[in-house]
Design a protein around this motif. Structure first.
Motif, PDB file in Angstrom:
ATOM      1  N   GLN A 187       0.775  -1.211  -0.072  1.00 30.84           N
ATOM      2  CA  GLN A 187       0.158  -0.152  -0.219  1.00 30.84           C
ATOM      3  C   GLN A 187       0.791   1.029  -0.084  1.00 30.84           C
ATOM      4  N   TYR A 205      -1.865  -2.963  -3.588  1.00 31.56           N
ATOM      5  CA  TYR A 205      -1.921  -4.304  -4.315  1.00 31.56           C
ATOM      6  C   TYR A 205      -1.759  -5.421  -3.616  1.00 31.56           C
ATOM      7  N   ARG A 207      -1.385  -9.876  -3.720  1.00 39.69           N
ATOM      8  CA  ARG A 207      -1.566 -11.148  -4.575  1.00 39.69           C
ATOM      9  C   ARG A 207      -1.219 -12.215  -3.744  1.00 39.69           C
ATOM     10  N   GLU A 229      -5.563 -11.841  -6.893  1.00 37.76           N
ATOM     11  CA  GLU A 229      -4.981 -10.761  -7.253  1.00 37.76           C
ATOM     12  C   GLU A 229      -5.797  -9.540  -7.006  1.00 37.76           C
ATOM     13  N   GLN A 230      -5.629  -8.522  -6.447  1.00 35.66           N
ATOM     14  CA  GLN A 230      -6.581  -7.460  -6.135  1.00 35.66           C
ATOM     15  C   GLN A 230      -5.531  -6.103  -6.317  1.00 35.66           C
ATOM     16  N   ALA A 231      -6.349  -5.048  -6.692  1.00 31.64           N
ATOM     17  CA  ALA A 231      -5.732  -3.637  -6.682  1.00 31.64           C
ATOM     18  C   ALA A 231      -6.703  -2.597  -6.553  1.00 31.64           C
ATOM     19  N   SER A 232      -6.288  -1.420  -5.991  1.00 28.70           N
ATOM     20  CA  SER A 232      -7.248  -0.398  -5.602  1.00 28.70           C
ATOM     21  C   SER A 232      -6.358   0.852  -5.910  1.00 28.70           C
ATOM     22  N   ASP A 256     -10.425  -6.835  -8.740  1.00 27.50           N
ATOM     23  CA  ASP A 256     -10.521  -8.147  -7.588  1.00 27.50           C
ATOM     24  C   ASP A 256     -10.550  -9.518  -8.462  1.00 27.50           C
TER      25      ASP A 256
END
Length: 691
Positions: A187, A205, A207, A229-232, A256
């Protein structure tokens, strides 16, 4: 339906950020006393009449999993539909609820972020990967329904997320950690703060290769690890307009990707949000909010044979677009120091549909399904507080007008020909009157007695109304005739502050949820599907009755005193279903996914940038199904967190989740196939910029 692409939102983020940064370079003659916070109107004095738990930024940051759903577990009684977190659960199972009133994956508690409702417009679940913990400055959980000025949907309570304020934001802060099963968690954020405003840009991010959700004794050769795997990302700008007014602009996006641990179970969620809020804190307070949500969801499902040697695709939910639009305006007239009042109106419109391919023959789909519709809720509200000596009174209410429009279900063969199903459901509308009232009495400084009553309601989601679904060998049919849920409740309690930094609160509550939406087992399904062993249909139960108590305690010494702190939370709930007619078999049973006891306790030590904490959590036995035949065992877990300074603004972090590798059962499907939640996970990382 309005759709916004993630690339379009990124352009808006960048361009708006540059424009706002330019406006925040204040001229030399600008007044120096402009203070912006990024928050809404002040908390009401009448809140002391209700059961409210606040989680501060230090606790949000010092969490073993670094995930919002784990932070919320500090509040006993606040739970998701499933025990799994957002690394392994199906996103559609992540609705939140409070006080043991059951759930069916749609949220029965109202979740808002900087004033904006956050539930998925189509299904009512929560996209937890969209909320990086580094963005958050405070969390307030109000147990009990009837949120009033926050909006409808607060059957069992309200969860308020608030962005970090300027004093909580460093010019740059970031963290990166490497964990078990080749996992990465990162982050970062940057903040530009001026006297006339501030801007923050943040991103996250995560994963991992994941673990195998199916427990060892239930596994077959089809079972494997479930990667994620995720990102914002988010941009937030706040500009002071004069000394008493500020303009707040938020834009965010997330993506996501998860897998459920066998072939044909991958899913993908993505979304983008934008909001503008004008807040005035002058003699007449006011707030005006407008927001937009876009969501898209896709998921694949399989059917596995009894020996778990083969998995075939049974459903491809290839697109579920949904949009939420809304706004709220309110005023706080000047009525003197002892009286506060908020008057206003709000509106929320949601629309969405599901598009699916199903009935696979030799790995090829032969049918296509589309179902969806829209709902609109418009409300007016008033919420007031009166402080009269040792007494504080709170009274609030709202009237909502709702409509359900354009509902349909279409099923057609891909090869062409006549429709298999072509239903157009009648539009419906109605109104609901809800509210809450409470009294707090403080006979001495260290004791506050509380009593409150409330009534809340929730409109069924588009998912509940129109979308049938299948999980493995279990199928559930939708019900376009579902009625709104309505909850009436009372509570009474005491809050004790016997010494500086010590807070103890005990509350007894009784709730009755009328027309609760549940997945009810049936032997007469509307449609027989190949490979399905258990059929359910969504129905309104007569009611769910829940009563019990909550106990919360904390010790947090003031600066310069003891560095140790303690917090604990215990929820004990007795919940029973009232059923008749088609639901008569459920009468007297416990609602699915509802434990009797939930406990959370944390002991921590803080000194400057150094920190240590241990968190123990216990969740009691619960049933996975409405008939109380599938038992999920009780589980107790231990988490740990350590931050060790290396140099100025740089600390090493060590985090441990479920240190004793407790088996936390999350679901049972088919022939007693048991799924578990996150096993032991160890993280090692660095954090820059302090907490």
């Amino acid at each position: 339906m309005i759709r916004i692409s993630l690339s379009t939102l990124a352009f808006v983020l960048i361009s708006s950020g540059g424009a706002v940064a330019q406006t925040m370079v204040a001229p030399a003659d600008q007044p120096a006393d402009i203070v912006v916070t990024g928050r809404g109107l002040a908390d009401a004095p009448g809140d002391r009449a209700y059961d409210i738990v606040t989680i501060d930024r230090d606790r949000i940051q010092a969490n073993a999993s670094n995930r919002l759903e784990s932070v919320l577990s500090d509040v006993a009684g606040l739970q998701q539909f499933r025990r799994s977190d957002s690394r392994s659960a199906n996103p559609t199972s992540q609705g939140i609820s409070l006080r043991g009133i059951g759930g069916n994956a749609s949220s029965r508690a109202l979740l808002i972020f900087d004033g904006v409702p956050q539930a998925d417009p189509f299904g009512g679940w929560v996209a937890f990967p969209a909320y990086a913990t580094g963005r958050l400055g405070r969390i307030r959980v109000t147990r009990g329904g009837g949120s009033g000025y926050q909006g409808p949907g607060a059957l069992a309570g309200t969860v308020e997320l608030e962005s970090a304020t300027p004093d909580q934001a460093a010019p740059f802060q970031g963290s990166v950690a490497y964990g078990s099963r080749d996992s990465v968690d990162a982050q970062g954020s940057a903040a530009l703060v001026r006297g006339s405003g501030f801007a923050t840009l943040s991103g996250a991010y995560a994963r991992g290769d994941g673990f195998t959700p199916t427990v060892e004794e239930s596994r077959g050769i089809v079972d494997r690890a479930a990667p994620y795997e995720q990102a914002s990302g988010a941009l937030r700008t706040v500009v002071g307009i004069g000394a008493k007014t500020e303009l707040q602009m938020n834009a965010s996006a997330f993506i996501d990707r998860r897998d459920r641990g066998s072939d044909f179970t991958d899913n993908k969620s993505k979304g983008a949000d934008a909001s503008v809020r004008l807040v005035g804190r002058g003699r007449w307070g006011y707030s005006a909010l407008a927001y937009l949500q876009t969501r898209a969801f896709a998921s694949s499902f399989n059917s596995i044979n009894a020996a778990r040697t083969t998995a075939i695709q049974s459903l491809n939910q290839y697109n579920t677009p949904a949009t939420g639009l809304g706004g709220r305006i309110e005023i706080a007239p000047p009525l003197g120091e002892s009286i506060t009042l908020r008057l206003g109106a709000d509106v929320r419109d949601v629309s969405g549909k599901t598009q699916e391919l199903y009935t696979f023959v030799n790995t090829v789909p032969t049918r296509r399904r589309e179902a969806g519709g829209s709902t609109t809720t418009t409300g007016v509200f008033a919420d007031g507080s009166l402080v009269a000596g040792d007494f504080t009174f709170s009274l609030g209410g709202r009237v909502d007008w709702w409509s359900i429009d354009g509902g349909y279900l279409s099923e057609r063969p891909l090869a062409g020909g006549a429709a298999l199903t072509n239903l157009r459901y009648a539009d419906r509308d109605g109104s609901e009157t809800t509210g809450r009232a409470g009294v707090a009495y403080q006979p001495v400084e260290a004791i506050t007695l509380r009593v409150a009553g409330y009534r809340g309601w929730r409109l069924p989601t588009l998912n509940e109304l129109y979308r049938p679904f299948r999980v493995g060998n279990d199928a559930t049919a939708a019900n376009a005739l579902l009625a709104p849920e309505r909850l009436t409740g009372v509570e009474g309690g005491v809050t004790l502050t016997p010494a500086p930094g010590v807070n103890i609160a005990a509350t007894y509550f009784y709730n009755r949820l009328k027309d609760a939406v549940a997945n009810v087992t049936t032997t007469n399904p509307p449609q027989v599907l190949p490979g399905v062993a258990t059929y359910r249909v969504r129905q309104n139960l007569d009611a769910i009755r829940a009563h019990g108590f909550e106990l919360d305690a904390s010790y947090r010494p003031s600066a310069g005193n003891s560095p140790f702190g303690v917090q604990a939370s215990w929820s004990h709930t007795n919940s029973k279903v009232e059923g008749s007619g088609i639901t008569a078999a459920l009468d007297g049973l416990r609602p699915a996914q509802t434990p009797r006891d939930q406990v959370s306790g944390t002991v921590d030590w803080r000194h400057d940038a150094a920190a240590l904490s241990l968190t123990v959590r216990h969740i009691g036995q619960q049933f996975d199904d409405d008939q109380n035949t599938r038992v999920l065992g009780a589980a107790t877990t231990l988490d740990a967190y350590a931050a060790l300074p290396i140099m100025r603004s740089l600390v090493a972090e060590l985090r441990g989740e479920n240190l004793f590798n407790e088996r936390v059962e999350a679901g049972i499907s088919g022939a007693n196939i048991v799924e578990r939640a996150t096993p032991r996970t160890i993280w090692v990382g660095l954090r820059y910029g302090g907490r």
